[in-house]
Enzyme design. Structure first.
Site, PDB file in Angstrom:
ATOM      1  N   HIS A  82       0.843  -1.199   0.000  1.00 39.68           N
ATOM      2  CA  HIS A  82       0.000   0.000   0.000  1.00 39.68           C
ATOM      3  C   HIS A  82       0.875   1.244   0.000  1.00 39.68           C
ATOM      4  CE1 HIS A  82      -3.854   2.066   0.746  1.00 39.68           C
ATOM      5  NE2 HIS A  82      -3.095   2.968   1.330  1.00 39.68           N
ATOM      6  N   ASP A 161     -14.578   2.560   7.218  1.00 42.01           N
ATOM      7  CA  ASP A 161     -13.553   3.412   6.594  1.00 42.01           C
ATOM      8  C   ASP A 161     -14.141   4.199   5.432  1.00 42.01           C
ATOM      9  OD1 ASP A 161     -10.811   4.367   6.040  1.00 42.01           O
ATOM     10  OD2 ASP A 161     -11.093   3.240   4.198  1.00 42.01           O
ATOM     11  N   ARG A 168     -14.090  12.652   6.216  1.00 42.26           N
ATOM     12  CA  ARG A 168     -12.794  13.332   6.431  1.00 42.26           C
ATOM     13  C   ARG A 168     -12.469  14.224   5.242  1.00 42.26           C
ATOM     14  NH1 ARG A 168      -8.940   8.595   6.888  1.00 42.26           N
ATOM     15  NH2 ARG A 168      -7.328  10.190   6.969  1.00 42.26           N
ATOM     16  N   SER A 183      -7.156   4.041   8.821  1.00 46.99           N
ATOM     17  CA  SER A 183      -7.791   3.841   7.521  1.00 46.99           C
ATOM     18  C   SER A 183      -7.010   2.814   6.694  1.00 46.99           C
ATOM     19  CB  SER A 183      -7.860   5.198   6.797  1.00 46.99           C
ATOM     20  OG  SER A 183      -8.148   5.040   5.446  1.00 46.99           O
ATOM     21  N   LYS A 187      -7.961  -1.590   6.326  1.00 44.97           N
ATOM     22  CA  LYS A 187      -8.219  -2.202   5.006  1.00 44.97           C
ATOM     23  C   LYS A 187      -7.248  -3.342   4.748  1.00 44.97           C
ATOM     24  CE  LYS A 187      -8.146   1.891   3.104  1.00 44.97           C
ATOM     25  NZ  LYS A 187      -8.357   3.200   2.592  1.00 44.97           N
TER      26      LYS A 187
HETATM   27  N1  URA Z   1      -4.911   6.328   2.138  1.00 45.75           N
HETATM   28  C1  URA Z   1      -5.936   5.713   2.784  1.00 45.75           C
HETATM   29  O1  URA Z   1      -6.342   4.623   2.407  1.00 45.75           O
HETATM   30  N2  URA Z   1      -6.485   6.338   3.845  1.00 45.75           N
HETATM   31  C2  URA Z   1      -6.054   7.521   4.305  1.00 45.75           C
HETATM   32  O2  URA Z   1      -6.581   8.012   5.279  1.00 45.75           O
HETATM   33  C3  URA Z   1      -4.996   8.162   3.620  1.00 45.75           C
HETATM   34  C4  URA Z   1      -4.436   7.524   2.528  1.00 45.75           C
END
Ligand code: URA
Length: 434
Positions: A82, A161, A168, A183, A187
């Site tokens: 990620h 999320d 947000r 967040s 995931k």
């Molecule tokens: N990427 C994400 O998945 N969430 C965030 O809050 C910031 C970047």
């Protein structure tokens, strides 16, 4: 429990308990807490922050707010990757097929781009026919046959999320370390991989503008991973200039293919190889970064990485002929060359503003509901430290209309500083945290 009491507690700097955090996330998920109170809580968290324990509890509550993806039927150690988000950051399209070509299954759920940072799903959708909506059953099937799946997050994964991120985004509470960690890690945990490699971007085009905050974010996410038995490595890499030379969806697909063909060297390849090497280490395929880089490089040179990319395209209904014929990908009609105003060195780049310029071309979305022009974007012609003469082309801009090109060109020009003085070369890989 009453949400107003919890908002007041956090507003006044109190520490939320596990039960209180679970109550909040449950209320977000089933919509029993209205958006205005969720937003108030987000702002309280933004100003008062969460400590490590609260951040872990938030992450786990979010990870379990929906279903989780069970990858146990796929043989081998599954690795995921990620990026915290940057400009011209096309590493997933390069390293997912490369790592899979080394025999390590990569099942990656990706997101769409928002603001200055591009999203893998948008890039994939610029490929004619490519299907990003894959069911969990299909994904498991693909993982067992090809060892690679690039897909959108399924609806039942971390619904909390999705709601929190949307709020947000419109309440100025995105760039909070605890909220970003929660967040991302919720995931990744719900998506089921055994090992996770995080690319934490640091610099003018990243959420984390400076090294200490990038380290803090990396350590927080690594700690969360460790607490749930996932092997997490965070690579802190520079976002003080766009990572690759192409910014925009189809343009980034082209650059990724060029890297897989072995035609492009430089920062994009170097970051992809570093992340890929840590993915191979996480999967216990190799014992060192050097060994990992050499295995990945070999699979660029022998064409196995590109063959895996082709397999991915065919599997998910994308047109594989794009690999040989880039004219099958969209490219916007209007073009503008941006030229240097003076002689000198490319001294610095405001990368977020370059991302803003790409947004102006139509390549990104300012808000979640905006549509994308897949063929628009920017081809950068320079990097920090290059010398230029007045009138040299420093970038090409592609967009649907000339007006949009001109507007994007203004942002781009303001973002690039040319000076007589030679700049220090920005370091690419700043740190590794595991
Ligand atoms: N990427 C994400 O998945 N969430 C965030 O809050 C910031 C970047």
């Amino acid at each position: 429990m009453n949400i107003v009491d919890l908002i007041i507690k956090k507003r006044d700097g109190g520490k939320l308990t596990k039960e209180e955090i679970e109550f909040f996330i449950k209320g977000v998920t089933d919509s029993s807490i209205p958006d205005y109170q969720v937003s108030a809580m987000l702002m309280a968290i933004y100003f008062q922050d969460l400590d490590n324990e609260e951040t872990s509890e938030l992450t786990m509550a979010m990870a379990h707010s929906g279903g989780t993806f069970d990858l146990s039927s796929v043989e081998g150690i599954k690795v995921d990757k990620h990026s915290t988000g940057g400009v011209a950051d096309t590493t997933t399209l390069i390293l997912a097929p490369l790592v899979a070509s080394c025999g390590v299954p990569v099942i990656k759920m990706s997101g769409r781009g928002l603001g200055f940072s591009g999203g893998t799903l948008d890039k994939l959708e610029s490929i004619p026919g490519f299907k990003i909506d894959v069911t969990e059953e299909q994904a498991l099937e693909y993982a067992k046959t090809s060892g690679i799946v690039l897909m959108s997050q399924t609806d039942n994964l971390t619904p909390a999320d999705k709601k929190l991120y949307a709020l947000r985004d419109v309440t100025g509470t995105v760039d909070n370390l605890a909220l970003i960690s929660g967040s991302i890690m919720s995931k990744k945990i719900a998506a089921g991989a055994d090992a996770i490699v995080l690319d934490v971007k640091c610099g003018s085009g990243a959420f984390m503008k400076d090294y200490p905050s990038a380290v803090k974010l990396a350590k927080t996410m690594a700690e969360i991973g460790k607490s749930v038995g996932r092997n997490v490595t965070a690579v802190i890499s520079s976002m003080d200039q766009p990572l690759g030379m192409n910014i925009g969806n189809s343009l980034e697909v082209i650059e990724a293919i060029e890297v897989l063909k072995g035609n492009v060297k430089g920062d994009l390849l170097d970051v992809a190889l570093t992340l890929g090497a840590y993915m191979l280490i996480g999967a216990k395929k190799v014992n060192s970064v050097e060994e990992g880089i050499s295995m990945l490089t070999e699979n660029i040179n022998n064409g196995k990485g590109l063959a895996k990319f082709r397999e991915l395209l065919i599997q998910q209904h994308g047109n594989p002929d794009i690999i040989e014929d880039y004219s099958l990908l969209p490219l916007s009609k209007a073009k503008l060359e941006v030229r240097a105003d003076s002689d000198g060195y490319i001294y610095s780049m405001n990368t977020a503003e370059i991302g803003r310029s790409s947004l102006e071309t139509g390549a990104g979305r300012a808000s979640k509901t905006d549509s994308i022009d897949f063929g628009s974007g920017i081809i950068m012609k320079v990097r920090i430290g290059d010398t230029v003469s007045k009138g040299d082309v420093i970038a090409e801009i592609y967009s649907a209309t000339e007006e949009k090109c001109i507007s994007a060109g203004k942002y781009l020009k303001d973002a690039i500083e040319i000076k007589a003085e030679k700049p220090e070369q920005p370091k690419l890989i700043l740190d590794i945290i595991s």
